[in-house]
Design an enzyme around this catalytic site. Structure first.
Site, PDB file in Angstrom:
ATOM      1  N   ARG A  57      50.870  38.428   1.352  1.00 55.86           N
ATOM      2  CA  ARG A  57      50.983  38.843  -0.050  1.00 55.86           C
ATOM      3  C   ARG A  57      50.977  37.638  -0.971  1.00 55.86           C
ATOM      4  O   ARG A  57      50.384  37.651  -2.027  1.00 55.86           O
ATOM      5  CB  ARG A  57      52.255  39.663  -0.236  1.00 55.86           C
ATOM      6  CG  ARG A  57      51.928  41.123  -0.493  1.00 55.86           C
ATOM      7  CD  ARG A  57      53.023  41.855  -1.196  1.00 55.86           C
ATOM      8  NE  ARG A  57      54.211  41.967  -0.383  1.00 55.86           N
ATOM      9  CZ  ARG A  57      54.772  43.109  -0.046  1.00 55.86           C
ATOM     10  NH1 ARG A  57      54.228  44.246  -0.423  1.00 55.86           N
ATOM     11  NH2 ARG A  57      55.879  43.135   0.653  1.00 55.86           N
ATOM     12  N   VAL A  71      58.046  50.681  19.841  1.00 55.73           N
ATOM     13  CA  VAL A  71      59.255  51.301  20.414  1.00 55.73           C
ATOM     14  C   VAL A  71      60.002  50.290  21.274  1.00 55.73           C
ATOM     15  O   VAL A  71      59.424  49.696  22.202  1.00 55.73           O
ATOM     16  CB  VAL A  71      58.916  52.542  21.289  1.00 55.73           C
ATOM     17  CG1 VAL A  71      60.202  53.216  21.769  1.00 55.73           C
ATOM     18  CG2 VAL A  71      58.057  53.531  20.526  1.00 55.73           C
ATOM     19  N   LYS A  94      60.609  56.447  16.648  1.00 56.52           N
ATOM     20  CA  LYS A  94      60.396  55.965  18.019  1.00 56.52           C
ATOM     21  C   LYS A  94      60.526  57.113  19.018  1.00 56.52           C
ATOM     22  O   LYS A  94      59.768  57.194  19.995  1.00 56.52           O
ATOM     23  CB  LYS A  94      61.401  54.854  18.327  1.00 56.52           C
ATOM     24  CG  LYS A  94      61.136  53.588  17.507  1.00 56.52           C
ATOM     25  CD  LYS A  94      62.327  52.640  17.534  1.00 56.52           C
ATOM     26  CE  LYS A  94      62.014  51.317  16.849  1.00 56.52           C
ATOM     27  NZ  LYS A  94      63.210  50.513  16.584  1.00 56.52           N
TER      28      LYS A  94
END
Ligand code: NAI
Ligand SMILES: N[C@@H](CC=O)C(=O)O
Ligand code: NA
Length: 435
Positions: free
Chosen positions: A48, A135, A208
């Site tokens: 950014r 996860v 998850k």
């Protein structure tokens, strides 16, 4: 100059995880290259703020502030989406997949909310979408479910899937601190999501859990179809009561499939887990997942669930898989077979419960509470009265015999209405996981 084939990698988002990936690929490039027989080139990174100081050195010529340009750059074969969020991240991912590229992601919110569309785009255009980091951070749980445990049906999977919450609960128990203080530390350590409610209100764990459910059962369960509760209401009284009674409080995701009806139930809530369970002793930023397969029995996976290095480890494992696939002609990895299993109704979700109530310290209160619980057919197993912080009040902690979600929710609603009950009743589930 080596004549090895070149694989160009682009990284969208050079924050905690992106910098970790850059650092470890740069450090261990020779090892990966000799193992893969290819040259790994970190071609560019989108950020950014082009002028920001970072912990990794990246030549200015390799930085861009346009993630879409990176994702569609014809020279880049592998795009790592490490920005987070579900809008731009989705557009960038789809653009790369539609060009047949491989996209690697740590973004569980995106996989959970748009998985079917993203997987379809990968299939349709001959690319791949990999998400091991999404996860349980560094634990290779996706690989375990997709490959290592492929022979099994999964009756139960339960786990600690959020490093930030486990870190907070561990420090609350050990040091008696309150959650906002520890959350600031978790942020500084790079564990927490940019939007803190995702962690502490249970949504990150739910994302998850949804991904694990799809891998295990081929069914997408949206988070709105789950019980999702976070950790913000847990007090020292709960933690101390749990400790004295032989439990630890853990934010658990539980995914169960009924053997007879095939119904799937997914929930996320802080639970009282007996200390005898391995996962009750998984602390700090560590995650732990217990997977019961019908062939293998129970297997348990433990490792760091968040943080720069652990997460980079998972992203790099996907990069290595992606390169191996590119070099040997894009053979597909096994995907779950899609099923539309029914979702369990609340009355079919049974368990024992823990309720903490602040009540007026006056005669007849216990009788009123007993009337409410018996009306919903919830039977009390134990009752403990403790002094409350408020004058003229007492803190009651009761546990129930086996009941169900519907009955306990109606009990909580009715208790809330009693004039002798002060504030919000607080509910925890007691884990058994015995059979
Ligand atoms: N931090 C952790 O331990 C873990 C994070 N994740 C996931 O990995 C992803 C990244 O997480 P972190 O690195 O922790 O976040 P972060 O906030 O440290 O890094 C994200 C980076 O992406 C950049 N970014 C955001 N929008 C951008 C845009 N429009 N253009 C260019 N750059 C943009 C941000 O400036 C920031 O530098 C998230 O999806 C997160 O859920 C997954 C597992 C563990
Ligand atoms: N915020 C998440 C990061 C990893 O997924 C967590 O704490 O587990
Ligand atoms: Na993982």
């Amino acid at each position: 100059m080596s004549d090895l084939p070149i694989v160009n990698i682009g990284i969208c988002g050079l924050g905690t995880v992106g910098q970790g990936v850059w650092k470890h690929i740069t450090r261990s490039r020779a090892k990966f290259e000799s193992r893969l027989g290819a040259r790994l080139v970190l071609k560019s990174a989108s950020v950014r703020d082009l002028g920001k100081k970072r912990s990794v050195r990246v030549a200015k010529s390799r930085l861009t502030d346009d993630p879409m340009a990176l994702a569609t750059d014809p020279k880049i074969q592998i795009v790592c989406e490490l920005m987070g969020g579900t809008t731009l991240a989705k557009d960038v991912t789809l653009a790369a997949l539609r060009l047949g590229k491989t996209v690697i992601s740590a973004n569980k919110a995106l996989v959970c909310e748009h998985g079917p569309e993203l997987f379809a785009a990968a299939r349709e255009h001959g690319g791949h979408y990999f998400f091991e980091a999404s996860v349980a951070g560094g634990i290779p749980i996706i690989k375990a479910l997709r490959e290592g445990l492929v022979a099994n049906r999964f009756r139960r999977i339960y786990g600690i899937l959020n490093g930030t919450c486990n870190y907070i609960l561990t420090r609350m128990e050990r040091e008696g601190l309150t959650y906002p203080v520890i959350l600031q530390e978790a942020k500084a350590l790079g564990y927490a999501e940019a939007e803190e409610s995702l962690d502490v209100d249970g949504w990150d764990t739910a994302h998850k859990a949804s991904i694990l459910t799809h891998l295990a059962h081929g069914t997408w369960v949206p988070t709105k179809a789950m019980v999702v509760e976070g950790i913000t209401q847990i007090t020292q009284a709960d933690i101390q009561h749990a400790k004295e009674s032989g439990f630890a409080i853990k934010l658990l995701a539980v995914i169960e499939q009924d053997e007879k009806t095939d119904e799937i139930a997914v929930s996320v809530a802080p639970m009282l887990l007996p200390r005898t369970k391995v996962l009750a002793n998984v602390n700090e930023v560590y995650n732990g997942i217990a997977v019961t397969g019908d062939v293998v029995g129970e297997t348990i996976y433990i490792g760091r669930g968040a943080g720069q290095d652990a997460t980079a480890s998972a992203v790099i494992s996907d990069i290595v898989d992606a390169i191996a696939l590119l070099l040997r002609g894009n053979a597909a990895l096994p995907e779950p077979v899609e099923h539309n299993y029914p979702l369990a109704k609340p009355e079919n979700l049974t368990g024992r419960y823990y309720l903490r109530l602040d009540v007026k310290d006056e005669p007849g209160v216990l009788a009123k509470i007993a009337t409410v619980t018996s009306k919903s057919k919830v039977s009390i197993a134990s009752l403990d009265q403790r002094p409350s912080d408020q004058t003229g009040a007492a803190s009651l902690i009761l546990t129930t015999h086996r009941s169900n979600e519907k009955a306990i929710r109606s009990t909580v609603n009715n208790l809330r209405r009693l004039s002798s009950v002060l504030g919000e009743p607080f509910l925890l589930r007691i884990a058994s996981f015995e059979d």
